[in-house]
Design an enzyme around this catalytic site. Structure first.
Site: not given
Ligand code: NAD
Ligand code: WQD
Length: 337
Positions: A32-33, A124-125, A148, A152, A230, A291
């Site tokens: 849905n962008l 996610s972790a 969030y 998950k 990390r 944080r």
């Molecule tokens: P992203 O936001 O770039 O991609 C998610 C996409 O989902 C987006 O393009 C958004 O527009 C779309 N979206 C959200 N809600 C929607 C809906 N209701 N209908 C249709 N589209 C929808 O994020 P990403 O980093 O590519 O992450 C992808 C997945 O991986 C997510 O589920 C996120 O929670 C998970 N994840 C991401 C990270 C990370 O650090 N990037 C870490 C762990 C898990």
């Molecule tokens: C990494 C390290 C911060 C920003 C998050 C979500 C997690 C997952 C991945 C989706 C940490 C430090 C960060 C800054 C800093 N997403 N930091 N200054 O917190 O490990 O994970 O993204 O599932 O759920 O919580 O990633 O990149 O935010 O932080 O010092 O401006 O960098 O304290 O040690 P995080 P991050």
């Protein structure tokens, strides 16, 4: 094989779309962008030289999902779509529960209706909460520290219940550690809206001169230099994990969780140093308070993904920083023209 990629315009979805197309899969993308741009998909077409269908649709609307299943012969689904900003989920939790849970429920209901039971889910972790030790393996206890993360965890539970009720399902729960980097072409990458929350997108904007300096969140953690540790994984390696998981769900039934990380932990200051090297300039930073909610160290035990999926990573922290910088320097305003 035709694969529905939800959230395919996003950061990880677009990188995975490239590899699916390169491997010869047919893909259908739905997004849905809300947190992405259609331009990422144009670039996926440019990189691969292949075309695919895109539906701009919200998964919260079940009829829109049903339409996609009626119009296409979908055999499996990779479900990336979801909202992912931890801080935002604390301030507007209902939006997170509504979007992430309803999207997944609707998707699974339609999959069931069409008898499509192969699913790869972006977990996610974060589902490990505050882990008692590292490296973290898949059998560690699960908990959430923010809404969030709770979405998950709830979705993982829903999918486990679904499998328990019907053993025909085949589900991979992929627990990503910290995805960073970008495609080596420099054409696609992470395009955060507003000021980035995550470390590497923030550093990228400092390196590009859009932000003045990095705030390092604390240097008194019990780690080698006191800053947080990390497990950063290159998004291209991570995308490869989805191909492996798709192969797994296509050939066996069950539900399994897999850590996708490298197994290596790096501190914030090590990332700063690697990025400075990649962009050829100093990254100014200041140490500020921790944080709230941050754990000191988080990295994966990767043995299960290696043994059961045949998944391993090849790209280094330096590769991740170089590719991030290539994307950032070629696209200082992301996908915006
Ligand atoms: P992203 O936001 O770039 O991609 C998610 C996409 O989902 C987006 O393009 C958004 O527009 C779309 N979206 C959200 N809600 C929607 C809906 N209701 N209908 C249709 N589209 C929808 O994020 P990403 O980093 O590519 O992450 C992808 C997945 O991986 C997510 O589920 C996120 O929670 C998970 N994840 C991401 C990270 C990370 O650090 N990037 C870490 C762990 C898990
Ligand atoms: C990494 C390290 C911060 C920003 C998050 C979500 C997690 C997952 C991945 C989706 C940490 C430090 C960060 C800054 C800093 N997403 N930091 N200054 O917190 O490990 O994970 O993204 O599932 O759920 O919580 O990633 O990149 O935010 O932080 O010092 O401006 O960098 O304290 O040690 P995080 P991050």
């Amino acid at each position: 094989m035709a694969v529905l990629v939800t959230g395919g315009a996003g950061f990880i979805g677009s990188h995975t779309a490239i590899q699916l197309l390169e491997k010869g899969y047919d893909i259908i993308v739905v997004d849905n962008l809300v947190n992405s741009s259609v331009e990422s998909l144009n670039r996926v077409r440019r990189i691969t030289g292949k075309d695919f269908k895109f539906y701009e649709a919200d998964l919260v609307n079940k009829e829109e999902i049903r339409k996609i299943f009626i119009e296409n012969n979908i055999e499996a689904v990779i479900h990336f779509a979801g909202l992912k900003a931890v801080g935002e989920s604390v301030s507007i939790p209902l939006r997170y529960y509504h979007n992430n849970l309803l999207s997944t429920l609707n998707l699974c209901e339609v999959m069931e209706e069409f008898n499509i039971k192969k699913l790869v889910f972006s977990s996610s972790a974060t589902v490990y909460g505050n882990p008692s030790s590292v490296p973290i393996s898949e059998v560690f206890p699960l908990s959430a520290t923010n809404p969030y993360g709770r979405t998950k965890l709830m979705i993982e539970d829903i999918l486990r219940d679904l499998y328990a009720s019907d053993n025909d399902w085949s589900i991979a729960l992929l627990r990503y550690f910290n995805p960073i980097g970008a495609h080596s072409s420099g054409l696609i990458g992470e395009d955060p809206k507003g000021i980035p929350n995550n470390l590497v997108p923030y550093i990228a904007q400092v390196a590009g001169g859009k932000l003045d300096y990095l705030k390092v969140f604390g240097n008194t953690h019990p780690t080698k230099d006191g800053t947080g540790v990390r497990d950063y994984i290159h998004v291209v390696d991570l995308a490869g994990g989805h191909i492996k998981a798709l192969e797994k769900v296509s050939t066996s039934k069950g539900i399994e969780a897999y850590n996708l990380g490298t197994g290596n932990g790096y501190t914030v200051l090590e990332v700063v140093e690697a990025y400075s090297k990649a962009c050829g300039r100093e990254i100014p930073y200041k140490i500020v308070d921790n944080r709230p909610g941050d754990v000191a160290a988080c990295f994966a035990d990767t043995s299960k993904a290696k043994e059961e999926l045949g998944f391993s990573t090849t790209l280094t922290l330096q590769d991740m920083c170089m590719d991030s910088w290539k994307w950032q320097s070629n696209n200082p305003n992301g996908y915006e023209k």
